[in-house]
Design a protein around this motif. Structure first.
Motif, mmCIF file in Angstrom:
data_model
loop_
_atom_site.group_PDB
_atom_site.id
_atom_site.type_symbol
_atom_site.label_atom_id
_atom_site.label_comp_id
_atom_site.label_asym_id
_atom_site.label_seq_id
_atom_site.Cartn_x
_atom_site.Cartn_y
_atom_site.Cartn_z
ATOM 1 N N UNK A 195 0.849 -1.188 0.000
ATOM 2 C CA UNK A 195 0.000 0.000 0.000
ATOM 3 C C UNK A 195 0.886 1.239 0.000
ATOM 4 N N UNK A 196 0.677 2.106 -0.983
ATOM 5 C CA UNK A 196 1.461 3.331 -1.083
ATOM 6 C C UNK A 196 0.815 4.405 -0.203
ATOM 7 N N UNK A 197 1.613 4.945 0.708
ATOM 8 C CA UNK A 197 1.124 5.965 1.638
ATOM 9 C C UNK A 197 1.387 7.345 1.056
ATOM 10 N N UNK A 198 0.291 8.048 0.717
ATOM 11 C CA UNK A 198 0.391 9.358 0.072
ATOM 12 C C UNK A 198 -0.338 10.399 0.921
ATOM 13 N N UNK A 255 6.897 9.372 11.121
ATOM 14 C CA UNK A 255 5.844 9.086 12.099
ATOM 15 C C UNK A 255 4.573 8.584 11.411
ATOM 16 N N UNK A 256 4.235 9.179 10.268
ATOM 17 C CA UNK A 256 3.034 8.751 9.554
ATOM 18 C C UNK A 256 3.223 7.363 8.932
ATOM 19 N N UNK A 257 4.431 7.069 8.488
ATOM 20 C CA UNK A 257 4.710 5.722 7.966
ATOM 21 C C UNK A 257 4.553 4.696 9.083
ATOM 22 N N UNK A 258 5.098 5.015 10.245
ATOM 23 C CA UNK A 258 4.985 4.105 11.393
ATOM 24 C C UNK A 258 3.528 3.926 11.797
ATOM 25 N N UNK A 259 2.773 5.005 11.774
ATOM 26 C CA UNK A 259 1.344 4.941 12.093
ATOM 27 C C UNK A 259 0.613 4.011 11.125
ATOM 28 N N UNK A 260 0.915 4.135 9.829
ATOM 29 C CA UNK A 260 0.277 3.276 8.825
ATOM 30 C C UNK A 260 0.656 1.818 9.051
ATOM 31 N N UNK A 261 1.897 1.564 9.381
ATOM 32 C CA UNK A 261 2.342 0.195 9.640
ATOM 33 C C UNK A 261 1.602 -0.412 10.828
ATOM 34 N N UNK A 262 1.340 0.404 11.835
ATOM 35 C CA UNK A 262 0.598 -0.086 12.997
ATOM 36 C C UNK A 262 -0.856 -0.370 12.642
#
Length: 279
Positions: A195-198, A255-262
């Motif tokens: 999933x690409x986080x944009x 931080x937003x990447x880590x949030x998405x991973x969680x």
């Protein structure tokens, strides 16, 4: 050299099925480019064939030069595999061949011929797809089912869990894509979900939670990856004379990447650590 883009976004599926098919002689595919040592394109070290053609128009696409259908370097399956096998010593137990794009499923006839011959040579096969061409209409669906029999693992990119937002982001809805994933889940097909986080497009907790819950319902998911949006493809848009849709949007913060991973529970999917292809 970058080519002038043609609008293939409304090409009928029955026309897409003919791409890569010859009336006589071997099936030929249209190849955009080849990469000898792919380390992020499936398990292990992989030889990556980027096939030409895609009907999606993802706002963050970094390869707009792969969109055109029916152009590129013509190759037979054997020609591509002969090229790939020069690097076989580097693959180990898990590496092999990955077909990416563009969208590989646009050229399903060539892809089926290629993967069938790859498996006959003892080469592991990986399909990198966003699922846009998927349909249960015949004869396409039967070809897809045969393709899955010679595909060891698939990297499936879920662009957006919400169909309306998916259409804004890519130009098409996601109903047929989720249908493909459901079929793969029910039929024992190993998958990595990506999933690409944009920012301002996919980075919303409500949708990330929905996507995380959806992935939890699937079988055979070996890995879930969050791919941070980047701007490396902007130069190509300028060279092609195309307005870049995400001008001014920066990559997501750590931080937003880590949030998405969680929210996608990426740590729960560990099958990839011990996964091996079957021969």
């Amino acid at each position: 050299m970058l080519m002038k883009l043609i609008d293939n976004t409304k090409t009928p599926l029955n026309v897409l099925d003919s791409i890569g098919v010859e009336d006589e002689g071997p099936v030929k595919g249209y190849v955009h480019s080849l990469e000898s040592f792919g380390s992020v394109d499936g398990p292990g070290i992989r030889f990556v064939a980027f096939l030409q053609g895609c009907r999606m128009r993802c706002q963050y696409c970094h390869n707009p030069d792969t969109w055109n259908i029916g152009v590129g370097t013509e190759m037979t399956a054997d020609e591509l595999l002969d090229n790939a096998e020069r690097y076989r010593a580097f693959w180990g137990e898990t590496g092999g061949l990955t077909c990416s794009g563009g969208e590989s499923l646009v050229q399903i006839d060539f892809l089926l011929d290629l993967f069938t011959k790859a498996k006959a040579r003892g080469i592991s096969t990986c399909l990198d797809t966003s699922g846009g061409p998927f349909t249960r209409d015949e004869p396409w669906f039967s070809k897809f089912k045969e393709l899955m029999k010679v595909t060891d693992i698939s990297l499936v990119d879920i662009k957006h869990i919400n169909s309306a937002e998916h259409k804004k982001l890519t130009g098409i809805g996601n109903e047929n894509i989720l249908d493909m994933i459901q079929w793969m889940s029910a039929n024992g097909c190993d998958m990595w979900i990506r999933h690409v986080l944009v920012p301002e497009r996919t980075d919303f907790d409500v949708y990330l939670k929905q996507l995380g819950d959806y992935i939890k319902t699937l079988n055979n998911v070996q890995k879930v990856e969050v791919l941070p949006y980047h701007t490396l493809g902007v130069k190509k848009y300028h060279e092609l004379g195309i307005t870049y849709p995400l001008e001014g949007i920066e990559p997501p913060t750590a931080d937003r990447v880590k949030n998405a991973e969680q929210l996608l529970h990426t740590a729960d999917y560990t099958g990839w650590k011990t996964w091996k292809p079957s021969f």
